[in-house]
Design a protein around this motif. Structure first.
Motif, PDB file in Angstrom:
ATOM      1  N   LEU A  14      15.375 -18.065  -6.707  1.00  0.00           N
ATOM      2  CA  LEU A  14      14.872 -16.766  -6.195  1.00  0.00           C
ATOM      3  C   LEU A  14      14.092 -16.040  -7.348  1.00  0.00           C
ATOM      4  CD1 LEU A  14      18.762 -15.735  -5.402  1.00  0.00           C
ATOM      5  CD2 LEU A  14      17.111 -16.434  -3.555  1.00  0.00           C
ATOM      6  N   ALA A  15      14.465 -16.840  -8.622  1.00  0.00           N
ATOM      7  CA  ALA A  15      13.733 -16.228  -9.642  1.00  0.00           C
ATOM      8  C   ALA A  15      11.585 -15.944  -9.284  1.00  0.00           C
ATOM      9  CB  ALA A  15      13.530 -17.254 -10.928  1.00  0.00           C
ATOM     10  N   PRO A  16      11.708 -17.036  -8.442  1.00  0.00           N
ATOM     11  CA  PRO A  16      10.013 -17.146  -8.744  1.00  0.00           C
ATOM     12  C   PRO A  16       9.347 -15.827  -7.560  1.00  0.00           C
ATOM     13  CG  PRO A  16      10.041 -19.260  -8.863  1.00  0.00           C
ATOM     14  CD  PRO A  16      11.789 -18.403  -8.710  1.00  0.00           C
ATOM     15  N   PRO A  17      10.492 -15.938  -5.984  1.00  0.00           N
ATOM     16  CA  PRO A  17      10.401 -14.411  -4.950  1.00  0.00           C
ATOM     17  C   PRO A  17      10.391 -13.225  -5.965  1.00  0.00           C
ATOM     18  CG  PRO A  17      12.016 -15.802  -4.672  1.00  0.00           C
ATOM     19  CD  PRO A  17      10.933 -16.753  -5.885  1.00  0.00           C
ATOM     20  N   LEU A  18      11.420 -13.273  -6.887  1.00  0.00           N
ATOM     21  CA  LEU A  18      11.221 -12.155  -7.051  1.00  0.00           C
ATOM     22  C   LEU A  18      10.501 -11.849  -8.464  1.00  0.00           C
ATOM     23  CD1 LEU A  18      15.503 -12.565  -8.149  1.00  0.00           C
ATOM     24  CD2 LEU A  18      14.446 -11.353  -6.481  1.00  0.00           C
ATOM     25  N   LEU A  19      10.095 -12.619  -9.084  1.00  0.00           N
ATOM     26  CA  LEU A  19       9.018 -12.267  -9.850  1.00  0.00           C
ATOM     27  C   LEU A  19       8.140 -11.798  -9.080  1.00  0.00           C
ATOM     28  CD1 LEU A  19       9.009 -15.202 -12.531  1.00  0.00           C
ATOM     29  CD2 LEU A  19       9.680 -12.972 -13.304  1.00  0.00           C
ATOM     30  N   LEU A  20       7.055 -12.382  -7.879  1.00  0.00           N
ATOM     31  CA  LEU A  20       6.321 -11.909  -7.349  1.00  0.00           C
ATOM     32  C   LEU A  20       6.567  -9.949  -6.669  1.00  0.00           C
ATOM     33  CD1 LEU A  20       5.729 -14.985  -5.126  1.00  0.00           C
ATOM     34  CD2 LEU A  20       4.190 -13.557  -6.646  1.00  0.00           C
ATOM     35  N   LEU A  21       7.871 -10.131  -6.558  1.00  0.00           N
ATOM     36  CA  LEU A  21       8.715  -8.589  -5.824  1.00  0.00           C
ATOM     37  C   LEU A  21       8.226  -7.518  -7.177  1.00  0.00           C
ATOM     38  CD1 LEU A  21      11.203  -9.441  -3.466  1.00  0.00           C
ATOM     39  CD2 LEU A  21       9.321  -8.547  -3.530  1.00  0.00           C
ATOM     40  N   VAL A  22       8.895  -8.041  -7.895  1.00  0.00           N
ATOM     41  CA  VAL A  22       9.162  -7.422  -9.204  1.00  0.00           C
ATOM     42  C   VAL A  22       7.568  -7.097 -10.059  1.00  0.00           C
ATOM     43  CG1 VAL A  22      10.347  -7.152 -12.083  1.00  0.00           C
ATOM     44  CG2 VAL A  22      11.508  -7.855  -9.867  1.00  0.00           C
ATOM     45  N   GLY A  23       7.347  -7.923 -10.344  1.00  0.00           N
ATOM     46  CA  GLY A  23       5.799  -7.725 -10.873  1.00  0.00           C
ATOM     47  C   GLY A  23       4.961  -6.609  -9.958  1.00  0.00           C
ATOM     48  N   ALA A  24       4.364  -6.542  -8.762  1.00  0.00           N
ATOM     49  CA  ALA A  24       4.393  -6.254  -7.279  1.00  0.00           C
ATOM     50  C   ALA A  24       4.308  -4.772  -8.070  1.00  0.00           C
ATOM     51  CB  ALA A  24       3.778  -6.814  -6.344  1.00  0.00           C
ATOM     52  N   ALA A  63       0.905 -15.543  -5.668  1.00  0.00           N
ATOM     53  CA  ALA A  63       0.561 -14.843  -7.179  1.00  0.00           C
ATOM     54  C   ALA A  63      -0.704 -13.812  -7.172  1.00  0.00           C
ATOM     55  CB  ALA A  63       0.773 -15.117  -7.853  1.00  0.00           C
ATOM     56  N   CYS A  64      -2.127 -14.792  -7.073  1.00  0.00           N
ATOM     57  CA  CYS A  64      -3.200 -14.311  -6.839  1.00  0.00           C
ATOM     58  C   CYS A  64      -3.132 -13.676  -5.655  1.00  0.00           C
ATOM     59  CB  CYS A  64      -4.120 -15.842  -6.560  1.00  0.00           C
ATOM     60  SG  CYS A  64      -4.074 -16.822  -8.085  1.00  0.00           S
ATOM     61  N   GLY A  65      -3.221 -13.716  -4.361  1.00  0.00           N
ATOM     62  CA  GLY A  65      -2.821 -12.851  -3.544  1.00  0.00           C
ATOM     63  C   GLY A  65      -2.754 -11.123  -3.985  1.00  0.00           C
ATOM     64  N   VAL A  66      -1.227 -11.608  -4.494  1.00  0.00           N
ATOM     65  CA  VAL A  66      -0.782 -10.403  -4.573  1.00  0.00           C
ATOM     66  C   VAL A  66      -0.849  -9.931  -5.925  1.00  0.00           C
ATOM     67  CG1 VAL A  66       1.548  -8.842  -6.252  1.00  0.00           C
ATOM     68  CG2 VAL A  66       1.679 -11.287  -4.398  1.00  0.00           C
ATOM     69  N   ALA A  67      -1.408  -9.639  -6.841  1.00  0.00           N
ATOM     70  CA  ALA A  67      -2.313  -9.545  -7.929  1.00  0.00           C
ATOM     71  C   ALA A  67      -3.522  -9.016  -7.299  1.00  0.00           C
ATOM     72  CB  ALA A  67      -2.933 -10.323  -8.775  1.00  0.00           C
ATOM     73  N   GLY A  68      -4.284  -9.588  -6.665  1.00  0.00           N
ATOM     74  CA  GLY A  68      -5.691  -8.623  -6.260  1.00  0.00           C
ATOM     75  C   GLY A  68      -5.329  -7.433  -4.703  1.00  0.00           C
ATOM     76  N   ALA A  69      -4.062  -8.164  -4.259  1.00  0.00           N
ATOM     77  CA  ALA A  69      -3.493  -6.628  -2.747  1.00  0.00           C
ATOM     78  C   ALA A  69      -3.693  -5.475  -4.038  1.00  0.00           C
ATOM     79  CB  ALA A  69      -3.109  -7.211  -2.365  1.00  0.00           C
ATOM     80  N   VAL A  70      -2.097  -5.415  -4.878  1.00  0.00           N
ATOM     81  CA  VAL A  70      -1.921  -4.353  -5.677  1.00  0.00           C
ATOM     82  C   VAL A  70      -2.875  -3.609  -6.854  1.00  0.00           C
ATOM     83  CG1 VAL A  70      -0.619  -3.935  -8.000  1.00  0.00           C
ATOM     84  CG2 VAL A  70      -0.097  -5.516  -6.631  1.00  0.00           C
ATOM     85  N   ALA A  71      -4.430  -4.934  -6.833  1.00  0.00           N
ATOM     86  CA  ALA A  71      -5.831  -3.953  -7.967  1.00  0.00           C
ATOM     87  C   ALA A  71      -5.883  -2.822  -6.791  1.00  0.00           C
ATOM     88  CB  ALA A  71      -6.123  -5.008  -8.342  1.00  0.00           C
ATOM     89  N   GLN A  72      -6.291  -3.574  -5.883  1.00  0.00           N
ATOM     90  CA  GLN A  72      -6.947  -3.332  -4.570  1.00  0.00           C
ATOM     91  C   GLN A  72      -6.602  -1.975  -3.770  1.00  0.00           C
ATOM     92  OE1 GLN A  72      -7.873  -4.954  -0.889  1.00  0.00           O
ATOM     93  NE2 GLN A  72      -9.915  -3.627  -0.521  1.00  0.00           N
ATOM     94  N   TYR A  73      -4.949  -1.527  -3.744  1.00  0.00           N
ATOM     95  CA  TYR A  73      -4.307  -0.839  -3.742  1.00  0.00           C
ATOM     96  C   TYR A  73      -4.784   0.188  -4.511  1.00  0.00           C
ATOM     97  CZ  TYR A  73      -0.024   2.878  -2.185  1.00  0.00           C
ATOM     98  OH  TYR A  73       1.154   3.156  -2.181  1.00  0.00           O
ATOM     99  N   ALA A  74      -4.073   0.041  -6.036  1.00  0.00           N
ATOM    100  CA  ALA A  74      -4.400   0.917  -7.074  1.00  0.00           C
ATOM    101  C   ALA A  74      -5.604   1.651  -6.991  1.00  0.00           C
ATOM    102  CB  ALA A  74      -3.859  -0.165  -7.974  1.00  0.00           C
ATOM    103  N   GLY A  75      -6.779   1.217  -6.102  1.00  0.00           N
ATOM    104  CA  GLY A  75      -7.645   1.743  -6.362  1.00  0.00           C
ATOM    105  C   GLY A  75      -8.730   1.520  -7.803  1.00  0.00           C
ATOM    106  N   ARG A  76      -8.228   0.206  -7.803  1.00  0.00           N
ATOM    107  CA  ARG A  76      -8.807  -0.234  -9.209  1.00  0.00           C
ATOM    108  C   ARG A  76     -10.298  -1.006  -9.245  1.00  0.00           C
ATOM    109  NH1 ARG A  76      -4.074  -3.608 -10.993  1.00  0.00           N
ATOM    110  NH2 ARG A  76      -2.858  -1.958 -11.688  1.00  0.00           N
TER     111      ARG A  76
END
Length: 364
Positions: A14-24, A63-76
């Protein structure tokens, strides 16, 4: 309710999906950007420890997709978004390379262990589950982790004189002793068919080991010094068992729930000492062997096993608790009892050979 140990086993998956969710979540809600980026970057590394290579690659892409989506959502800025994705991608590629390398090393190790075990078992093949009306069980626990065999040995075969068995122990343990084991077992296989008595069989084993030492031009220590041996013969009638002991721990006879330690009347020296028997011709001793009786042969890895207080293992007591059992159950019971007594420590090579006379043995 689920068992707690099962939940603990599932937790790493469960650690990898949890890391994705918590990191995002951290990246979105943290007061400053990039706080969740380390968690996203760790996702493919952690996935590589519990998932397959393909699944790890999928988590790296996620992880790459989530990093890009979060950065775009934050308006960076575009450059910041690209940097976040690049950081996660590089760490993900490093994790995948580590995963590939570890998997290859694991496959190579598994292949090497398989080949090594096959080679060692060729030296000491397991006896058949039954020879005539004698049921057989064997167990071997090597002191050296990763080895299938060590300095203990046993062999059993049907001969014109009845069933003959050998159990022995080369001085020393581990893979250094395997060459002496191969000599002793090979000599037994050949001589058991022709030696008219156990005394003659022991002499042939003695000479074979001495010849091997002379051929190698080695010192006694180089060839492990000596070999204790216990030779057993059960005639075609099956009504008796004859024992010749050359410096080995005695066998145990389990008969009608009672356990007898068959100590030799005249203790003799081991094989390959260069001194021969201590009292001239060794004494062969014969005992009654009724239906359902079991003869339990062990090495000193059993008789000299100690607990944390230094107390020796009680073989008679352990066999008495087991009582009349099937050969496999007796062999497993001895090994398990020794393991409990020593707290799981492998103090020495340990071999157990059980011979049980089954009903219907033909009369002489």
């Amino acid at each position: 309710m689920g068992r707690p140990e099962v939940a603990l086993v599932k937790l790493p998956y469960l650690a990898p999906p949890l890391l994705l969710l918590v990191g995002a979540a951290v990246d979105v809600f943290a007061p400053r950007p990039h706080y969740g980026l380390p968690l996203l970057a760790c996702t493919p590394l952690v996935a590589g420890t519990v998932y397959s290579f393909r699944a790890s690659a999928l988590f790296a892409l996620l992880a790459c997709g989530v990093a890009g989506a979060v950065a775009q959502y934050a308006g960076r800025e575009k450059s910041a978004q690209a940097t976040d994705v690049l950081v996660v991608l590089v760490i993900g590629l490093v994790g995948l390379w580590i995963k590939w390398f570890a998997d290859r090393q694991r496959r190579d190790l598994a292949l090497a262990l398989t080949v090594a075990e096959a080679a060692q078992r060729a030296v000491l093949p397991a006896p058949p589950p039954a020879v005539g009306a004698i049921a057989v069980a064997d167990r071997y626990v090597a002191a050296q982790v990763g080895a299938a065999i060590g300095g203990d040995l046993y062999a059993l075969q049907e001969t014109p004189f009845g069933i003959r068995a050998l159990i022995g122990d080369v001085r020393g343990k581990g893979l250094r002793a395997v060459s002496a084991v191969s000599v002793a077992v090979g000599a037994f296989r050949e001589a058991a068919e022709h030696a008219p008595s156990l005394h003659g069989l022991a002499d042939r084993l003695d000479r074979a080991l001495d010849r091997e030492g002379a051929r190698r031009q080695a010192t006694l220590d180089d060839i492990e010094g000596f070999v204790t041996a216990l030779l057993v013969q059960i005639p075609p009638s099956g009504e008796t068992v004859t024992v010749l002991n050359r410096g080995h721990p005695p066998p145990y006879l389990v008969s009608e729930g009672k356990v007898s330690c068959l100590e030799p009347a005249n203790p003799e020296l081991p094989l390959s000492t260069g001194l021969g028997p201590a009292h001239g011709a060794p004494v062969e001793e014969t005992f009654a062997f009724a239906e359902h009786d079991s003869l339990v042969l062990v090495t000193d890895g059993v008789t000299e096993a100690r607990n944390e207080r230094g107390v020796f293992f009680d073989v008679v007591g352990a066999l008495s608790e087991l009582g009349r059992r099937k050969p496999d159950e007796l062999a497993d019971g001895v090994v398990q009892a020794v393991t409990r007594w020593t707290g799981g420590q492998r103090q020495d090579d340990m071999a157990v050979l059980v011979l049980t006379r089954t009903p219907g043995q033909p009369e002489a």
